[in-house]
Design an enzyme around this catalytic site. Structure first.
Site, short mmCIF file in Angstrom:
data_model
loop_
_atom_site.label_atom_id
_atom_site.label_comp_id
_atom_site.label_asym_id
_atom_site.label_seq_id
_atom_site.Cartn_x
_atom_site.Cartn_y
_atom_site.Cartn_z
N CYS A 289 0.89 -1.12 -0.07
CA CYS A 289 0.11 -0.01 0.00
C CYS A 289 0.88 1.26 0.10
CB CYS A 289 -1.00 0.03 1.32
SG CYS A 289 -0.11 -0.21 2.77
N THR A 290 1.93 1.24 0.63
CA THR A 290 2.65 2.53 0.84
C THR A 290 3.64 2.72 -0.48
OG1 THR A 290 3.14 2.13 3.26
CG2 THR A 290 4.79 3.28 1.98
N ASN A 320 -3.57 -6.18 11.51
CA ASN A 320 -3.67 -7.34 12.08
C ASN A 320 -2.69 -8.09 12.39
OD1 ASN A 320 -6.56 -7.70 12.41
ND2 ASN A 320 -6.94 -8.30 10.25
N ARG A 334 6.51 -5.23 17.19
CA ARG A 334 5.13 -5.42 16.73
C ARG A 334 4.57 -6.20 17.88
NH1 ARG A 334 4.54 -5.63 10.19
NH2 ARG A 334 6.02 -4.20 9.83
N THR A 347 9.91 -0.45 6.61
CA THR A 347 9.18 -0.55 5.46
C THR A 347 9.80 -0.83 4.46
OG1 THR A 347 7.65 0.82 4.04
CG2 THR A 347 9.30 2.03 5.33
N GLY A 348 9.36 -1.71 3.37
CA GLY A 348 10.15 -2.13 2.46
C GLY A 348 9.70 -1.28 1.26
N ASN A 453 -4.84 2.87 3.25
CA ASN A 453 -4.03 1.60 3.27
C ASN A 453 -4.89 0.34 2.94
OD1 ASN A 453 -4.02 2.61 6.41
ND2 ASN A 453 -3.79 0.39 6.06
#
Length: 481
Positions: A289-290, A320, A334, A347-348, A453
Site C-alpha cells: 500500500c505504501t 492485524n 510489533r 518498511t520495504g 492503506n
C-alpha cells in the site's frame, strides 16, 4: 425571495437534475459497459446527494464548483452515441469544452472527444473473466466488495470463489457477516444471502463458492466450473515465484499477490508500470500500500523537477499483524499493544521503488511508525530535486497531474485546511496530496501524502487485475501525457 429561499430553490433544481442523471448513468453501464466518471470518480450506483457532492468536489482542485447543469448536456449526448465499453469523464468533457474556442456544439464536441469509443473504433464487449480470492481477510473482503460492485454489466470481472481454511461451525455465516458489515468501511452496498448446503455466498446476485482448503495444491478449480481465472492471493503466505506457483492449478491462469513480491516477481504499481507486464507473465505482485502511495507522486515529481534523492517516513495505521495487547511476536516491537502505542517498524516501500520505477536514479530511503488508528496512513516524502522551484509551482503541477494526467486515478489532491486521516477512509486513489501541508524551499520539497492503506490499495489491485484480464477499458477524453 430571500437569499435562503433562493439557495434552497437552486438546491432543489440541482437535485432534480441529478435525479434525472441516475437512469442514464445506469443504462450506459448496464447495457454498454460504459462507466461515467466525474474527475476520475465513478458516478455509477451513486445517490442524488453523492452526485452533487462529487460535482462540488471539483471546487477544491479546479477552483470553481462544477454544476450538474454543465455536465448534463454531455451525459445526454453520450446516451445518443453508439458507444462501446469505455470510461468517460464528463467532468473532463465539460472542462475541455470550456477551453475549446472552435464554436462546436456540445453534441459535436462530445462526439469528437469520444470518437475512439464509437462506431468501428469501439471495443467489443468481452466475456467476463473468472476471479478467485485466496484468503478473505481485510484486503480480500474489500477486493470482494469492489469486484461485486463492478459486476453490474456482467461483462467484466466475475468473482467465482473464495478459498479459506475451515473455521468450524457456521464458518460461512461468519464470513458472510464480515463481508456484510465492516467497522471501518461501513455496510455492504446491497444484499447478501448464504446457502450453507452448497457453501455459497450470494452477493447482489453474484454466486460465490466458498472452497475450504489448507493447501493450494489440493484444489481443482475446474470442478467448480472455473476456467482461465485470475487468482488473487491476499494471504501473503507465499511471496516468491516458487511459492506462488502452487496456485497455478487447473482453472487458474494467473496469480496476483497483494503484498510485495520477492525475487523476480514483478512488483506492479498501476498507473506507473502496469504497461510493462508481459502478456505471458503468470505471476505478479501489486507491491505494498505504501509503495502504491509514494511511487506515483515520485514519478510526477521526477518527470517535472528531477529527483536526486529522497526519504519517506510513513505514519501508518496499525494492522492485524500487530497485537491488541502486549504479547509474543516474531518482530521486536510489533508485539507491543497496537492501539496503545506508536511503534517504530520497518518498511520495504523505499527499496520497492526501484522495481516499479527503474528509471529513477535517485536513492530513496524509508522508515515507518505504526500509530493507534485503524485505517488511513500518511507518507511524508522529503525530496531533493534537480532544480530549484517554488511551493506554488509544485502544487500547480500536482493539481494538474491529479486532474488531467495518466496518473489521475492514482493521485488525488486536497486543499481542505482541516483535513485529518478519517476524511480519507474510502478514497479510491493510491494517495492524496495535502496542499496545505506541502513545504518547498529551493531544491527541497516535502510532500504529505494521505492514503487509505486498505481501500485505496484494494482499488489499485483491482486496476491491475482489470489490466491483465483485458477488461481495463480506455478513458475519454484521453489524459494528457
Amino acid at each position: 425571495m430571500t437569499v435562503n429561499d433562493d439557495s434552497f430553490t437552486n438546491w432543489k433544481h440541482r437535485e432534480e437534475i441529478a435525479e434525472s442523471m441516475i437512469p442514464m448513468i445506469g443504462k450506459l453501464h448496464r447495457e454498454r459497459d460504459v462507466t461515467v466518471l466525474l474527475h476520475s470518480r465513478s458516478l455509477v450506483n451513486k445517490s442524488v446527494v453523492s452526485i452533487l457532492k462529487t460535482h462540488r468536489f471539483a471546487r477544491q482542485i479546479a477552483g470553481a464548483e462544477l454544476s450538474v447543469t454543465e455536465t448534463l448536456p454531455f451525459l445526454e449526448t453520450l446516451t445518443t452515441l453508439d458507444l462501446g465499453p469505455s470510461q468517460i469523464d464528463i467532468g473532463m468533457l465539460a472542462a475541455t469544452y470550456k477551453a475549446d474556442d472552435r464554436g462546436l456544439s456540445v453534441a459535436e464536441f462530445t462526439a469528437e472527444a469520444v470518437a475512439g469509443a464509437t462506431g468501428g473504433d469501439k471495443i467489443e464487449r468481452r466475456e467476463g473473466r473468472d476471479v478467485v480470492l485466496y484468503g478473505f481477510g481485510r484486503i480480500g473482503r474489500l477486493v470482494a466488495r469492489l469486484l461485486i460492485e463492478k459486476a453490474g454489466s456482467g461483462n467484466g470481472l466475475r468473482l467465482r470463489a473464495i478459498v479459506v481454511r475451515g473455521g468450524g461451525d457456521q464458518d460461512i455465516v461468519k464470513r458472510a457477516s464480515l463481508l456484510r458489515r465492516d467497522s471501518i468501511h461501513g455496510q455492504f452496498q446491497g444484499t447478501i444471502t448464504i446457502d450453507e448446503d452448497s457453501s455459497t455466498i450470494v452477493a447482489n446476485g453474484n454466486a460465490i463458492k466458498v472452497i475450504y482448503a489448507d493447501d493450494p495444491a489440493s484444489v481443482d478449480y475446474t470442478a467448480y466450473g472455473i476456467k482461465d481465472a485470475i487468482l488473487i492471493d491476499n494471504t501473503g503466505k507465499w511471496r516468491d515465484r516458487e511459492g506462488l506457483s502452487k496456485h497455478l492449478r487447473p482453472g487458474i491462469d494467473k496469480v496476483v499477490l497483494t503484498a510485495p513480491g520477492k525475487g523476480d516477481v514483478p512488483n506492479i504499481v498501476h498507473g506507473v508500470n502496469h504497461d510493462t507486464i508481459k502478456p505471458d507473465e503468470r505471476i505478479l505482485s501489486c507491491a505494498s500500500c505504501t509503495t502504491n502511495a509514494i511511487v506515483p507522486p515520485l514519478k510526477a515529481m521526477d518527470d517535472e523537477f528531477g529527483v536526486r534523492r529522497g526519504h519517506v517516513e510513513t505514519v501508518h495505521s496499525f494492522t492485524n499483524d500487530q497485537n491488541l495487547l502486549d504479547n509474543y511476536h516474531k518482530s521486536e516491537r510489533r508485539g507491543r499493544s497496537a492501539p496503545l502505542n506508536m511503534v517504530i517498524t520497518e518498511t520495504g516501500a523505499a527499496s520497492a521503488v526501484a522495481k516499479a520505477l527503474p528509471d529513477l536514479k535517485a536513492r530513496i530511503t524509508g522508515s515507518s511508525i505504526r500509530v493507534p488508528v485503524p485505517d488511513v496512513s500518511i507518507a511524508i516524502l522529503n525530496l531533493q530535486m534537480a532544480r530549484e522551484t517554488t511551493r506554488e509551482e509544485v502544487l500547480d503541477h500536482l493539481r494538474e497531474v491529479s486532474l488531467t494526467s495518466p496518473l489521475k486515478r492514482q493521485i488525488d489532491f486536497t486543499t481542505a485546511p482541516d483535513a485529518v486521516s478519517s476524511d480519507f477512509i474510502g478514497s479510491r486513489h493510491a494517495s492524496i496530496v495535502d496542499a496545505g501541508a506541502t513545504k518547498v524551499e529551493g531544491d527541497n520539497a516535502i510532500l504529505y501524502l494521505w492514503y487509505d492503506n486498505e481501500f485505496g490499495y484494494s482499488c489499485q489491485v483491482i486496476r491491475v487485475v482489470q489490466h491483465v484480464s483485458g477488461v481495463e477499458y480506455p478513458t475519454y477524453p484521453a489524459p494528457a501525457v
